[in-house]
Design a protein around this motif. Sequence first.
Motif, short mmCIF file in Angstrom:
data_model
loop_
_atom_site.label_atom_id
_atom_site.label_comp_id
_atom_site.label_asym_id
_atom_site.label_seq_id
_atom_site.Cartn_x
_atom_site.Cartn_y
_atom_site.Cartn_z
N LEU A 29 -8.87 -39.78 -10.27
CA LEU A 29 -8.73 -39.09 -11.56
C LEU A 29 -8.30 -37.66 -11.26
N VAL A 30 -7.02 -37.39 -11.44
CA VAL A 30 -6.45 -36.09 -11.10
C VAL A 30 -6.77 -35.09 -12.20
N ASP A 31 -7.36 -33.99 -11.80
CA ASP A 31 -7.77 -32.92 -12.72
C ASP A 31 -6.54 -32.11 -13.13
N ARG A 32 -6.11 -32.31 -14.38
CA ARG A 32 -4.97 -31.57 -14.92
C ARG A 32 -5.39 -30.86 -16.19
N GLY A 35 -5.65 -32.96 -19.34
CA GLY A 35 -6.51 -34.14 -19.24
C GLY A 35 -6.35 -34.84 -17.91
N PRO A 36 -7.25 -35.77 -17.61
CA PRO A 36 -7.17 -36.49 -16.33
C PRO A 36 -6.03 -37.51 -16.32
N TRP A 110 -12.99 -37.97 -8.46
CA TRP A 110 -12.40 -36.84 -9.17
C TRP A 110 -11.55 -36.08 -8.16
N THR A 112 -9.06 -32.97 -7.02
CA THR A 112 -8.44 -31.66 -7.16
C THR A 112 -7.11 -31.78 -6.43
N GLU A 129 1.63 -39.85 -11.63
CA GLU A 129 0.35 -39.79 -12.31
C GLU A 129 0.51 -40.38 -13.71
N LEU A 132 -4.73 -40.83 -18.28
CA LEU A 132 -5.91 -41.66 -18.50
C LEU A 132 -5.95 -42.12 -19.96
#
Length: 184
Positions: A29-32, A35-36, A110, A112, A129, A132
Amino acid sequence: MAELHAGDDGYETLRPPGVPRPAAVLVGLVDRVDGPFLLLTTRTGHLRHHAGQVSFPGGRMEPGDPNPAATARREAWEEVGLPPENVRVLGELAPYDTVTGFRIHPIVGWVTPPPAWIPDPFEVADIFEMPLGFVMNLANHQRETRMRDGRMREYWTMPWNGRNVWGATAGIIVNFVRVLHWQP
């Protein structure tokens, strides 16, 4: 929590006989800011297993890997240049058995993101990506069928942005969404 099994609505029946080969993938789950997003790759076309398919970063468990989470982190580092310390493991989904004889351990983490993704040119043709929010919308989960080894096979698929996420990767995403939607 409801137990979810591997394969498309249960263990796939076309798996070769014998003990499944253990593997692990990172359901990252890429933190953007907006949103993820799920971290996905497109495998190169010359690979022996799942050539050209969309997949999570991951691969076979090696003897030096103490657990599936270590495998998923190592493979993400090798395949997309994601430093292991940039992954906070949140948990593990139920193993997913494939028709090609792998037992995949999906590790949810998660992420970063690093300054840039660095694809391994031997294994990874593309890194992308997927929002989600797209995978959480059950209307985007589709079922398709095709003949394999003289038998009709049904599997999940999620067409998105010109890509077709299907098979084990789509099945793992469906299981992940089921866990997130679970209610007592």
